[in-house]
Design a protein around this motif. Structure first.
Motif, PDB file in Angstrom:
ATOM      1  N   ALA A 281      59.731 -67.284  59.484  1.00  0.00           N
ATOM      2  CA  ALA A 281      59.420 -68.690  59.207  1.00  0.00           C
ATOM      3  C   ALA A 281      57.931 -68.879  58.939  1.00  0.00           C
ATOM      4  CB  ALA A 281      59.882 -69.559  60.365  1.00  0.00           C
ATOM      5  N   LEU A 282      57.094 -68.217  59.729  1.00  0.00           N
ATOM      6  CA  LEU A 282      55.654 -68.306  59.511  1.00  0.00           C
ATOM      7  C   LEU A 282      55.256 -67.692  58.168  1.00  0.00           C
ATOM      8  CD1 LEU A 282      54.313 -67.428  63.076  1.00  0.00           C
ATOM      9  CD2 LEU A 282      54.029 -69.605  61.875  1.00  0.00           C
ATOM     10  N   TYR A 283      55.826 -66.539  57.841  1.00  0.00           N
ATOM     11  CA  TYR A 283      55.520 -65.874  56.575  1.00  0.00           C
ATOM     12  C   TYR A 283      55.888 -66.767  55.393  1.00  0.00           C
ATOM     13  CZ  TYR A 283      56.082 -62.687  52.621  1.00  0.00           C
ATOM     14  OH  TYR A 283      56.024 -62.101  51.390  1.00  0.00           O
ATOM     15  N   THR A 284      57.036 -67.444  55.492  1.00  0.00           N
ATOM     16  CA  THR A 284      57.476 -68.314  54.392  1.00  0.00           C
ATOM     17  C   THR A 284      56.505 -69.458  54.184  1.00  0.00           C
ATOM     18  OG1 THR A 284      59.773 -67.762  54.890  1.00  0.00           O
ATOM     19  CG2 THR A 284      59.380 -69.707  53.520  1.00  0.00           C
ATOM     20  N   VAL A 285      56.001 -70.041  55.286  1.00  0.00           N
ATOM     21  CA  VAL A 285      55.015 -71.120  55.164  1.00  0.00           C
ATOM     22  C   VAL A 285      53.747 -70.600  54.491  1.00  0.00           C
ATOM     23  CG1 VAL A 285      53.511 -72.662  56.465  1.00  0.00           C
ATOM     24  CG2 VAL A 285      55.913 -72.439  57.099  1.00  0.00           C
ATOM     25  N   ALA A 286      53.303 -69.412  54.885  1.00  0.00           N
ATOM     26  CA  ALA A 286      52.066 -68.877  54.329  1.00  0.00           C
ATOM     27  C   ALA A 286      52.207 -68.501  52.861  1.00  0.00           C
ATOM     28  CB  ALA A 286      51.621 -67.657  55.139  1.00  0.00           C
ATOM     29  N   VAL A 287      53.347 -67.931  52.474  1.00  0.00           N
ATOM     30  CA  VAL A 287      53.504 -67.428  51.114  1.00  0.00           C
ATOM     31  C   VAL A 287      53.863 -68.543  50.126  1.00  0.00           C
ATOM     32  CG1 VAL A 287      55.980 -66.911  51.037  1.00  0.00           C
ATOM     33  CG2 VAL A 287      54.367 -65.377  49.888  1.00  0.00           C
ATOM     34  N   SER A 288      54.314 -69.687  50.643  1.00  0.00           N
ATOM     35  CA  SER A 288      54.742 -70.768  49.754  1.00  0.00           C
ATOM     36  C   SER A 288      53.718 -71.872  49.604  1.00  0.00           C
ATOM     37  CB  SER A 288      56.050 -71.389  50.271  1.00  0.00           C
ATOM     38  OG  SER A 288      55.831 -71.969  51.547  1.00  0.00           O
ATOM     39  N   GLY A 289      52.670 -71.869  50.414  1.00  0.00           N
ATOM     40  CA  GLY A 289      51.685 -72.937  50.350  1.00  0.00           C
ATOM     41  C   GLY A 289      50.282 -72.406  50.170  1.00  0.00           C
ATOM     42  N   ARG A 290      49.329 -73.311  50.176  1.00  0.00           N
ATOM     43  CA  ARG A 290      47.940 -72.928  50.023  1.00  0.00           C
ATOM     44  C   ARG A 290      47.422 -72.274  51.301  1.00  0.00           C
ATOM     45  NH1 ARG A 290      45.636 -75.174  45.530  1.00  0.00           N
ATOM     46  NH2 ARG A 290      46.849 -76.796  44.489  1.00  0.00           N
ATOM     47  N   PRO A 291      46.360 -71.468  51.200  1.00  0.00           N
ATOM     48  CA  PRO A 291      45.800 -70.839  52.412  1.00  0.00           C
ATOM     49  C   PRO A 291      45.398 -71.853  53.478  1.00  0.00           C
ATOM     50  CG  PRO A 291      44.928 -69.783  50.437  1.00  0.00           C
ATOM     51  CD  PRO A 291      45.723 -70.971  49.969  1.00  0.00           C
ATOM     52  N   ARG A 292      44.980 -73.042  53.040  1.00  0.00           N
ATOM     53  CA  ARG A 292      44.592 -74.049  54.025  1.00  0.00           C
ATOM     54  C   ARG A 292      45.771 -74.442  54.905  1.00  0.00           C
ATOM     55  NH1 ARG A 292      42.101 -80.025  52.458  1.00  0.00           N
ATOM     56  NH2 ARG A 292      41.892 -80.797  54.622  1.00  0.00           N
ATOM     57  N   ARG A 293      46.941 -74.578  54.291  1.00  0.00           N
ATOM     58  CA  ARG A 293      48.129 -74.925  55.083  1.00  0.00           C
ATOM     59  C   ARG A 293      48.483 -73.808  56.043  1.00  0.00           C
ATOM     60  NH1 ARG A 293      53.871 -76.338  52.284  1.00  0.00           N
ATOM     61  NH2 ARG A 293      54.043 -74.070  52.173  1.00  0.00           N
ATOM     62  N   ALA A 294      48.346 -72.567  55.597  1.00  0.00           N
ATOM     63  CA  ALA A 294      48.632 -71.434  56.476  1.00  0.00           C
ATOM     64  C   ALA A 294      47.662 -71.415  57.658  1.00  0.00           C
ATOM     65  CB  ALA A 294      48.550 -70.127  55.682  1.00  0.00           C
ATOM     66  N   LEU A 295      46.379 -71.726  57.394  1.00  0.00           N
ATOM     67  CA  LEU A 295      45.393 -71.739  58.469  1.00  0.00           C
ATOM     68  C   LEU A 295      45.713 -72.813  59.503  1.00  0.00           C
ATOM     69  CD1 LEU A 295      42.671 -70.871  59.710  1.00  0.00           C
ATOM     70  CD2 LEU A 295      41.555 -72.496  58.147  1.00  0.00           C
ATOM     71  N   ILE A 296      46.031 -74.023  59.013  1.00  0.00           N
ATOM     72  CA  ILE A 296      46.354 -75.111  59.947  1.00  0.00           C
ATOM     73  C   ILE A 296      47.601 -74.784  60.737  1.00  0.00           C
ATOM     74  CG2 ILE A 296      47.046 -77.532  60.070  1.00  0.00           C
ATOM     75  CD1 ILE A 296      45.278 -78.060  57.622  1.00  0.00           C
ATOM     76  N   THR A 297      48.614 -74.236  60.082  1.00  0.00           N
ATOM     77  CA  THR A 297      49.862 -73.872  60.780  1.00  0.00           C
ATOM     78  C   THR A 297      49.590 -72.835  61.855  1.00  0.00           C
ATOM     79  OG1 THR A 297      51.136 -74.329  58.777  1.00  0.00           O
ATOM     80  CG2 THR A 297      52.185 -72.960  60.471  1.00  0.00           C
ATOM     81  N   GLY A 298      48.809 -71.813  61.525  1.00  0.00           N
ATOM     82  CA  GLY A 298      48.500 -70.779  62.521  1.00  0.00           C
ATOM     83  C   GLY A 298      47.754 -71.323  63.717  1.00  0.00           C
ATOM     84  N   LEU A 299      46.759 -72.196  63.456  1.00  0.00           N
ATOM     85  CA  LEU A 299      46.006 -72.774  64.570  1.00  0.00           C
ATOM     86  C   LEU A 299      46.899 -73.613  65.468  1.00  0.00           C
ATOM     87  CD1 LEU A 299      42.706 -73.845  62.754  1.00  0.00           C
ATOM     88  CD2 LEU A 299      43.038 -71.918  64.326  1.00  0.00           C
ATOM     89  N   LEU A 300      47.807 -74.395  64.868  1.00  0.00           N
ATOM     90  CA  LEU A 300      48.700 -75.226  65.667  1.00  0.00           C
ATOM     91  C   LEU A 300      49.644 -74.377  66.509  1.00  0.00           C
ATOM     92  CD1 LEU A 300      49.562 -78.087  63.136  1.00  0.00           C
ATOM     93  CD2 LEU A 300      48.126 -78.223  65.193  1.00  0.00           C
ATOM     94  N   VAL A 301      50.259 -73.359  65.872  1.00  0.00           N
ATOM     95  CA  VAL A 301      51.224 -72.525  66.597  1.00  0.00           C
ATOM     96  C   VAL A 301      50.546 -71.789  67.739  1.00  0.00           C
ATOM     97  CG1 VAL A 301      52.740 -70.517  66.394  1.00  0.00           C
ATOM     98  CG2 VAL A 301      52.782 -72.297  64.640  1.00  0.00           C
ATOM     99  N   VAL A 302      49.415 -71.143  67.436  1.00  0.00           N
ATOM    100  CA  VAL A 302      48.719 -70.370  68.471  1.00  0.00           C
ATOM    101  C   VAL A 302      48.170 -71.306  69.551  1.00  0.00           C
ATOM    102  CG1 VAL A 302      46.734 -68.870  68.927  1.00  0.00           C
ATOM    103  CG2 VAL A 302      48.169 -68.480  66.919  1.00  0.00           C
ATOM    104  N   GLY A 303      47.605 -72.448  69.120  1.00  0.00           N
ATOM    105  CA  GLY A 303      47.028 -73.367  70.106  1.00  0.00           C
ATOM    106  C   GLY A 303      48.081 -73.937  71.043  1.00  0.00           C
ATOM    107  N   ILE A 304      49.195 -74.387  70.482  1.00  0.00           N
ATOM    108  CA  ILE A 304      50.247 -74.964  71.326  1.00  0.00           C
ATOM    109  C   ILE A 304      50.827 -73.900  72.252  1.00  0.00           C
ATOM    110  CG2 ILE A 304      52.544 -75.982  71.279  1.00  0.00           C
ATOM    111  CD1 ILE A 304      51.748 -77.391  68.702  1.00  0.00           C
ATOM    112  N   THR A 305      51.038 -72.705  71.724  1.00  0.00           N
ATOM    113  CA  THR A 305      51.610 -71.633  72.556  1.00  0.00           C
ATOM    114  C   THR A 305      50.686 -71.279  73.712  1.00  0.00           C
ATOM    115  OG1 THR A 305      52.723 -70.733  70.606  1.00  0.00           O
ATOM    116  CG2 THR A 305      52.528 -69.286  72.515  1.00  0.00           C
TER     117      THR A 305
END
Length: 412
Positions: free
Chosen positions: A108-132
């Motif tokens: 699911a994370l890979y799909t978000v990163a490969v389908s959107g801009r790098p900025r979206r991947a960065l924000i998604t990663g920060l949210l997932v890691v931060g919340i976890t």
């Protein structure tokens, strides 16, 4: 199947291992099969890996439900990630086998990163890691080290997705540039073919129209001599008329043979032999005289590049042809060629009595002469004279912009 528009700005084939269009039936089928295979892998990990409690009914249900949204991951990557997280988070919270839920989350994370801009991947990663990290630090502080290790994998997957997206965009741009270059080459080839066809048509018109007109006039002269006084037949006049016809036919046949030889030879870049030039004007004038016209030729201080000389030759040839064809009996034609102001000036004037009427549908002669002039950067004017007859006037720059062009005299 109805046409489906891509919902992402990513190129076709960028979001998965197949080239199906996101949102299409093929994409849904492929992703459903992929999700089923991944669910089998997660089930094996849950059964044989010992890093938590064995999943019970709730655990298996959450694990299975986490894989279902993957069937729509290409069309809705962010929504699919949220749905996966909604199932995986309680699965981890109950401390079921953690490794079993890792593959679906990473996909699911890979799909978000490969389908959107790098900025979206960065924000998604920060949210997932931060919340976890925040949840585990408050609920199970002793597992923070494990969460940090998993966070490294999360970042790695996101970076992989961004890299794959950029790489495939680069490949796509290279292919698109290659396609554009190929289309440009094809358009250039079509343009050259069209120009070559126009040049051949113009050359054949100049050759055949001139020769056929002269043959027609000379034949009329011979017929008139034969019919004028059969009892006192002027054999010398008839013989001269027939000789003129034969000479004209031989000249036309030679030029036509040379033209066909060039056409058979292949490309337009191959040698075509010498272009007709100003030194051939005397032959044109002599051929027009055999038809009964009086031709006055004056060439003064005229030195021109081959293409300009060839254009002048063809203009004079067509003007003489029109004069002989439409000028009527007792025709006088004046041809003046001289150079001034870095230009070659060509003037052909006749005193014919049967000029072409304005309502007459024009043929290709005047069009061809104007094209000849334009091909070397010049201009041409043609029209009836006030006192009767017709005038053709051309100005051809000696520093021709089209000296190497297709229309400078062409096939010979």
């Amino acid at each position: 199947m109805p046409r489906v528009h891509e919902r992402s700005s990513a190129p076709r084939g960028l979001l998965a291992f197949t080239g199906a269009v996101p949102g299409s039936r093929r994409a849904l089928r492929d992703d459903a099969l992929f999700a089923a295979g991944l669910a089998v892998l997660s089930g094996l990990l849950a059964a044989f890996v010992d890093d938590g409690r064995r999943p019970g009914l709730l655990g298996w249900s959450l694990l299975l439900c986490a894989h279902v949204p993957l069937a729509w991951r290409r069309g809705h990557p962010l929504l699919v990630l949220l749905a996966v997280v909604a199932c995986v988070a309680p699965y981890h919270a109950v401390d079921y086998t953690h490794m079993a839920a890792v593959p679906v989350g990473m996909v699911a994370l890979y799909t978000v990163a490969v389908s959107g801009r790098p900025r979206r991947a960065l924000i998604t990663g920060l949210l997932v890691v931060g919340i976890t990290l925040t949840v585990n630090a408050s609920v199970a502080p002793h597992q923070v080290a494990d969460v940090l290790r998993i966070s490294g994998w999360v970042v790695s997957v996101l970076l992989l997705g961004v890299y794959v997206r950029i790489h495939r965009q680069y490949v796509t741009s290279v292919l698109e540039r290659a396609e554009r270059a190929e289309r440009t080459r094809e358009e250039e080839a079509r343009r050259r073919v069209a120009e070559e066809r126009l040049r051949v048509a113009r050359d054949l018109h100049d050759l055949l129209a001139h020769s056929i007109t002269l043959v027609g006039v000379q034949t009329s002269v011979a017929a008139h001599v034969l019919a004028a006084d059969p009892e006192r037949l002027d054999r010398a006049a008839v013989a001269k008329a027939l000789d003129d016809i034969a000479d004209t036919c031989r000249s036309a046949r030679g030029e036509l043979r040379a033209t066909l030889h060039v056409l058979r030879a292949g490309t337009a870049d191959e040698p075509r032999g010498p272009l007709p030039g100003l030194d051939g004007l005397a032959d044109l004038a002599e051929a027009a005289r055999t038809s009964g016209a009086e031709v006055e030729l004056a060439v003064r201080e005229a030195q021109a590049p081959p293409a300009v000389g060839a254009a002048a030759y063809r203009i004079v040839q067509e003007a003489l042809t029109n004069a002989v064809r439409h000028g009527g009996p007792g025709l006088t034609v004046q041809v003046r060629i001289h150079a001034s102001d870095a230009a070659l000036r060509v003037t052909v004037t006749d005193d014919g009595t049967a000029a072409v009427a304005p309502s007459h549908t024009p043929g290709f002669g005047l069009v061809g002469m104007r094209e000849r002039a334009r091909s070397v950067g010049g201009t041409l004017e043609a029209g009836p004279r006030e006192g009767g007859g017709f005038t053709v006037s051309a100005v051809l720059p000696l520093a021709s912009v089209g000296s190497a062009g297709f229309a400078g005299g062409g096939l010979q």
